[in-house]
Design a protein around this motif. Sequence first.
Motif, PDB file in Angstrom:
ATOM      1  N   ALA A 267     -19.565  -5.694  34.446  1.00 55.66           N
ATOM      2  CA  ALA A 267     -19.691  -4.584  35.380  1.00 55.66           C
ATOM      3  C   ALA A 267     -21.114  -4.449  35.901  1.00 55.66           C
ATOM      4  O   ALA A 267     -21.342  -4.348  37.109  1.00 55.66           O
ATOM      5  CB  ALA A 267     -19.239  -3.280  34.717  1.00 55.66           C
ATOM      6  N   ARG A 268     -22.110  -4.482  34.991  1.00 54.25           N
ATOM      7  CA  ARG A 268     -23.510  -4.347  35.395  1.00 54.25           C
ATOM      8  C   ARG A 268     -24.426  -5.282  34.614  1.00 54.25           C
ATOM      9  O   ARG A 268     -25.586  -4.974  34.384  1.00 54.25           O
ATOM     10  CB  ARG A 268     -23.974  -2.892  35.223  1.00 54.25           C
ATOM     11  N   HIS A 269     -23.883  -6.425  34.177  1.00 55.09           N
ATOM     12  CA  HIS A 269     -24.721  -7.392  33.488  1.00 55.09           C
ATOM     13  C   HIS A 269     -24.239  -8.805  33.778  1.00 55.09           C
ATOM     14  O   HIS A 269     -23.129  -9.006  34.297  1.00 55.09           O
ATOM     15  CB  HIS A 269     -24.771  -7.118  31.978  1.00 55.09           C
ATOM     16  N   SER A 270     -25.085  -9.784  33.458  1.00 51.83           N
ATOM     17  CA  SER A 270     -24.781 -11.178  33.752  1.00 51.83           C
ATOM     18  C   SER A 270     -25.244 -12.071  32.606  1.00 51.83           C
ATOM     19  O   SER A 270     -26.122 -11.702  31.823  1.00 51.83           O
ATOM     20  CB  SER A 270     -25.478 -11.639  35.041  1.00 51.83           C
ATOM     21  N   ALA A 271     -24.637 -13.255  32.534  1.00 52.99           N
ATOM     22  CA  ALA A 271     -25.029 -14.260  31.540  1.00 52.99           C
ATOM     23  C   ALA A 271     -25.192 -15.605  32.218  1.00 52.99           C
ATOM     24  O   ALA A 271     -24.432 -15.955  33.134  1.00 52.99           O
ATOM     25  CB  ALA A 271     -23.983 -14.355  30.432  1.00 52.99           C
ATOM     26  N   PHE A 272     -26.194 -16.365  31.761  1.00 53.09           N
ATOM     27  CA  PHE A 272     -26.467 -17.706  32.270  1.00 53.09           C
ATOM     28  C   PHE A 272     -26.690 -18.622  31.062  1.00 53.09           C
ATOM     29  O   PHE A 272     -27.507 -18.310  30.201  1.00 53.09           O
ATOM     30  CB  PHE A 272     -27.726 -17.713  33.150  1.00 53.09           C
ATOM     31  N   ILE A 273     -25.974 -19.733  31.002  1.00 54.78           N
ATOM     32  CA  ILE A 273     -26.177 -20.705  29.934  1.00 54.78           C
ATOM     33  C   ILE A 273     -26.930 -21.898  30.504  1.00 54.78           C
ATOM     34  O   ILE A 273     -26.572 -22.432  31.566  1.00 54.78           O
ATOM     35  CB  ILE A 273     -24.840 -21.168  29.317  1.00 54.78           C
ATOM     36  N   GLY A 274     -27.988 -22.314  29.804  1.00 54.66           N
ATOM     37  CA  GLY A 274     -28.793 -23.438  30.238  1.00 54.66           C
ATOM     38  C   GLY A 274     -28.368 -24.732  29.565  1.00 54.66           C
ATOM     39  O   GLY A 274     -27.687 -24.732  28.534  1.00 54.66           O
ATOM     40  N   ALA A 275     -28.801 -25.836  30.144  1.00 49.60           N
ATOM     41  CA  ALA A 275     -28.491 -27.152  29.580  1.00 49.60           C
ATOM     42  C   ALA A 275     -29.137 -27.359  28.220  1.00 49.60           C
ATOM     43  O   ALA A 275     -28.776 -28.289  27.491  1.00 49.60           O
ATOM     44  CB  ALA A 275     -28.941 -28.241  30.550  1.00 49.60           C
ATOM     45  N   ASN A 276     -30.073 -26.480  27.873  1.00 49.67           N
ATOM     46  CA  ASN A 276     -30.742 -26.570  26.570  1.00 49.67           C
ATOM     47  C   ASN A 276     -30.033 -25.734  25.503  1.00 49.67           C
ATOM     48  O   ASN A 276     -30.592 -25.487  24.428  1.00 49.67           O
ATOM     49  CB  ASN A 276     -32.193 -26.115  26.694  1.00 49.67           C
ATOM     50  N   ASP A 277     -28.805 -25.292  25.783  1.00 47.37           N
ATOM     51  CA  ASP A 277     -28.002 -24.493  24.848  1.00 47.37           C
ATOM     52  C   ASP A 277     -28.658 -23.155  24.523  1.00 47.37           C
ATOM     53  O   ASP A 277     -28.607 -22.676  23.386  1.00 47.37           O
ATOM     54  CB  ASP A 277     -27.700 -25.268  23.562  1.00 47.37           C
ATOM     55  N   TYR A 278     -29.246 -22.552  25.533  1.00 48.35           N
ATOM     56  CA  TYR A 278     -29.729 -21.179  25.451  1.00 48.35           C
ATOM     57  C   TYR A 278     -28.921 -20.332  26.421  1.00 48.35           C
ATOM     58  O   TYR A 278     -28.473 -20.826  27.463  1.00 48.35           O
ATOM     59  CB  TYR A 278     -31.220 -21.092  25.810  1.00 48.35           C
ATOM     60  N   VAL A 279     -28.732 -19.064  26.064  1.00 47.73           N
ATOM     61  CA  VAL A 279     -28.084 -18.127  26.970  1.00 47.73           C
ATOM     62  C   VAL A 279     -29.090 -17.044  27.340  1.00 47.73           C
ATOM     63  O   VAL A 279     -29.843 -16.562  26.488  1.00 47.73           O
ATOM     64  CB  VAL A 279     -26.801 -17.513  26.346  1.00 47.73           C
ATOM     65  N   TRP A 280     -29.118 -16.695  28.629  1.00 49.27           N
ATOM     66  CA  TRP A 280     -29.947 -15.598  29.132  1.00 49.27           C
ATOM     67  C   TRP A 280     -29.026 -14.468  29.564  1.00 49.27           C
ATOM     68  O   TRP A 280     -28.054 -14.700  30.304  1.00 49.27           O
ATOM     69  CB  TRP A 280     -30.787 -16.052  30.323  1.00 49.27           C
TER      70      TRP A 280
END
Length: 316
Positions: A267-280
């Motif tokens: 609803a008011r947030h997002s997630a991004f997964i990187g190729a280095n196996d980190y999530v932001w």
Amino acid sequence: MSHLYLLNHDKQIHVNIDEKIDLSHLFIAATYRQLVLASNSILTIYDLSSILLKEEFNNLYTTINIPNSILALTSTIDRIIYIYHSLDNPNELKICSIPSQQQEQSLIIESFDINEKIHLCSLDNGTIFIAYKSQIFSLNSDQWSFDSKIIKLCSGKEHMLILLFDGRVFSYGNGLHGALGHGDLEPCFQPTHIESLSNNVIDIAAGGWHSLALFSDGSVMSWGWNNDGALGLESSDNDDIGGVFCDPTLVTCIPIDIDCTYISAGARHSAFIGANDYVWLCGSNKHGQLGSLPSFSIEKRTSVYCLSWFTFLIIH
């Protein structure tokens, strides 16, 4: 064995999974107060009210058996919507919602192929959209056709995004929060191509009033309402970057040398997964959906779902 966790401030709460639910072939959605898992012909529904009230999560669930295999699942702020194939008519889809004050609805698609993917989404005003091959159907009689196959369909509270096989993205709905990406706040009464995006988009995500697009080169763009920081934009001089972004803007919360491989929007947030196996994670943390760190490492083959006001991790 796969496991499902609910992110809640500094905790990852393990969610009990019914033995009939296959997490490797899963549909997942959430209303403001409920988590819904669907697999084969089983729906399991969890009450999330305790999380909203900052109480202990009871981990109990309700099971609903569906007459046939579930083909698609979505949710609005207060409704669960799913589709299954009619047992009597090979061209008929049954569209059901929980709770519902009406009978289940039907959609006839001539020469329907059960092997073709069905896409489903709904706006908070109750409008339901179904995509099949290169067409979008709505139950209020609107119908649109495209010159390329539909790869993904997703929706926020008042807008819808469509990703085509050739990499183009279209948007539809209310533009007051900039979530349509056309550089203005005007509504779109039919799906309209977002011309400022290049044609190499490989994934899309629709938040409540914001949108995300992932490109084949690992970059991400976002647009819409940024009052909670859900767009993943960072200011080098600590200026306030809240407000509305009507045009797609490069996401900068991920280090420039890290390719993004996955996006998700609540609803008011997002997630991004990187190729280095980190999530932001970025945006509102009102209900602990960002956890305690802005980024953290995850195990390989971990899926992250931003749903409504919650974030879930599936570790396969």
